[in-house]
Design an enzyme around this catalytic site. Sequence first.
Site, PDB file in Angstrom:
ATOM      1  N   GLY A 126       0.837  -1.206   0.000  1.00 42.74           N
ATOM      2  CA  GLY A 126       0.000   0.000   0.000  1.00 42.74           C
ATOM      3  C   GLY A 126       0.860   1.239   0.000  1.00 42.74           C
ATOM      4  O   GLY A 126       2.058   1.179  -0.299  1.00 42.74           O
ATOM      5  N   ASN A 127       0.263   2.372   0.327  1.00 45.73           N
ATOM      6  CA  ASN A 127       1.045   3.614   0.426  1.00 45.73           C
ATOM      7  C   ASN A 127       0.427   4.513   1.491  1.00 45.73           C
ATOM      8  O   ASN A 127      -0.587   4.174   2.083  1.00 45.73           O
ATOM      9  CB  ASN A 127       1.131   4.304  -0.937  1.00 45.73           C
ATOM     10  CG  ASN A 127      -0.245   4.654  -1.471  1.00 45.73           C
ATOM     11  OD1 ASN A 127      -0.958   5.473  -0.908  1.00 45.73           O
ATOM     12  ND2 ASN A 127      -0.638   3.993  -2.563  1.00 45.73           N
TER      13      ASN A 127
END
Length: 397
Positions: free
Chosen positions: A207-208
């Site tokens: 993810g980020n």
Amino acid sequence: MKGKRILLGITGGIAAYKIAFLIRLIKKKEAEVRCIMTPASCDFISPLTIATLSENPVLIDFWNQKDGTWSNHVELGAWADVFLIAPLTANTMAKLVHGQSDNLLTATYLSATCPVMIAPAMDLDMYAHPATLRNIAQLESDHVHVIPAEFGELASGLVGKGRMAEPEHIVDHLIHFFKQDSLFEGTTVLITAGPTYEKLDPVRFIGNHSSGKMGFNIADQFLKQGAQVILVTGPTKETLHHPNLKRFDVESAQEMLELVQKYWKQCQIGVFSAAVSDYRPAEKADQKIKKSDDELILRLIKNPDILAWAGENKSKDQVLMGFALETNRAEEHAKGKLKKKNLDFIVVNTLEDQGAGFGVDTNRIKIIDKNNNLTSFELKSKREVAQDIVQYLNESI
Ligand code: C5P
């Protein structure tokens, strides 16, 4: 007024009894009402009446002595489409002019980022006093909308100008006010927001750090301007409630794409602010991946470019805006994306700018259009940046 959020401040004047009727009228128009009362106003009308009619708890103190909960005045001002103070006494008016914040209502006024409207109410000599006239003029120059007091019988037995505007007239002011506030009525806007999570196994993902704040603020501003909003968001802590909002929560880019493919055709504007993961694991393990060798090699495959899909499938009446978060040569890269993804506008921000980017509450943007015209904005809160974007789109399309 349907779906509008009205924060109603009540101060201690006899006209407070009329607020029960005002709330009734506002609720009939299907707007939401939350009320803040000054302690003095409770002598004129009971908080129970106000809470019952507004269908929301009444806020009086900074904190609730019974359970210790705190009333967040900043959140209240950010929630509201308008902060209406009615009746407004000469005393509270003077406090607003001088920025005093000795109770929840005055503190909320100072921190409110929404427009403020006042309906003064006092005796005729108080209303005509040079101090009051000065105060009203000052509030007007502070961008407060004044609903002038009306002529009639006053509590003192005198007859003159000073009565709070009748509840029906206050509602007329609200209606007029919201009419000016409907730049995107009849328009459906598709917004993507937040990160995507690409599953590796049942417990892990790629993810980020995207928080979703920018996209949610843009959605909020479009809703404030009367638009219907379809918001497709990755995992986020952000919340937003509005009758014209359709929210879809997704995890992966593939799920986001499917919803965009389903809804893009019915929208006139697309604003794609999601930080979509460019790659996803080629294999998703059914069971938790066990620790074994010293090295674990992950094979990643490319995710669909959702924005590019919307650009390819854009009719000539649709307008598409993308985002480009860059770390170097921001404008050059953004112009490339604008062209490649067939966009009308691209919002550029760069991690080189302090205060811009993921997680933080501020952002500094530039907008480039398809003729390469560039508009720069100052560093602002994400809420103000969203206002700028919505205003820019209104002026440019
Ligand atoms: O090419 P880049 O990822 O920098 O482009 C950013 C823009 O493209 C953003 O508007 C983002 O929401 C969108 N995007 C997308 N799907 C992807 C990658 C980016 O919609 N897979």
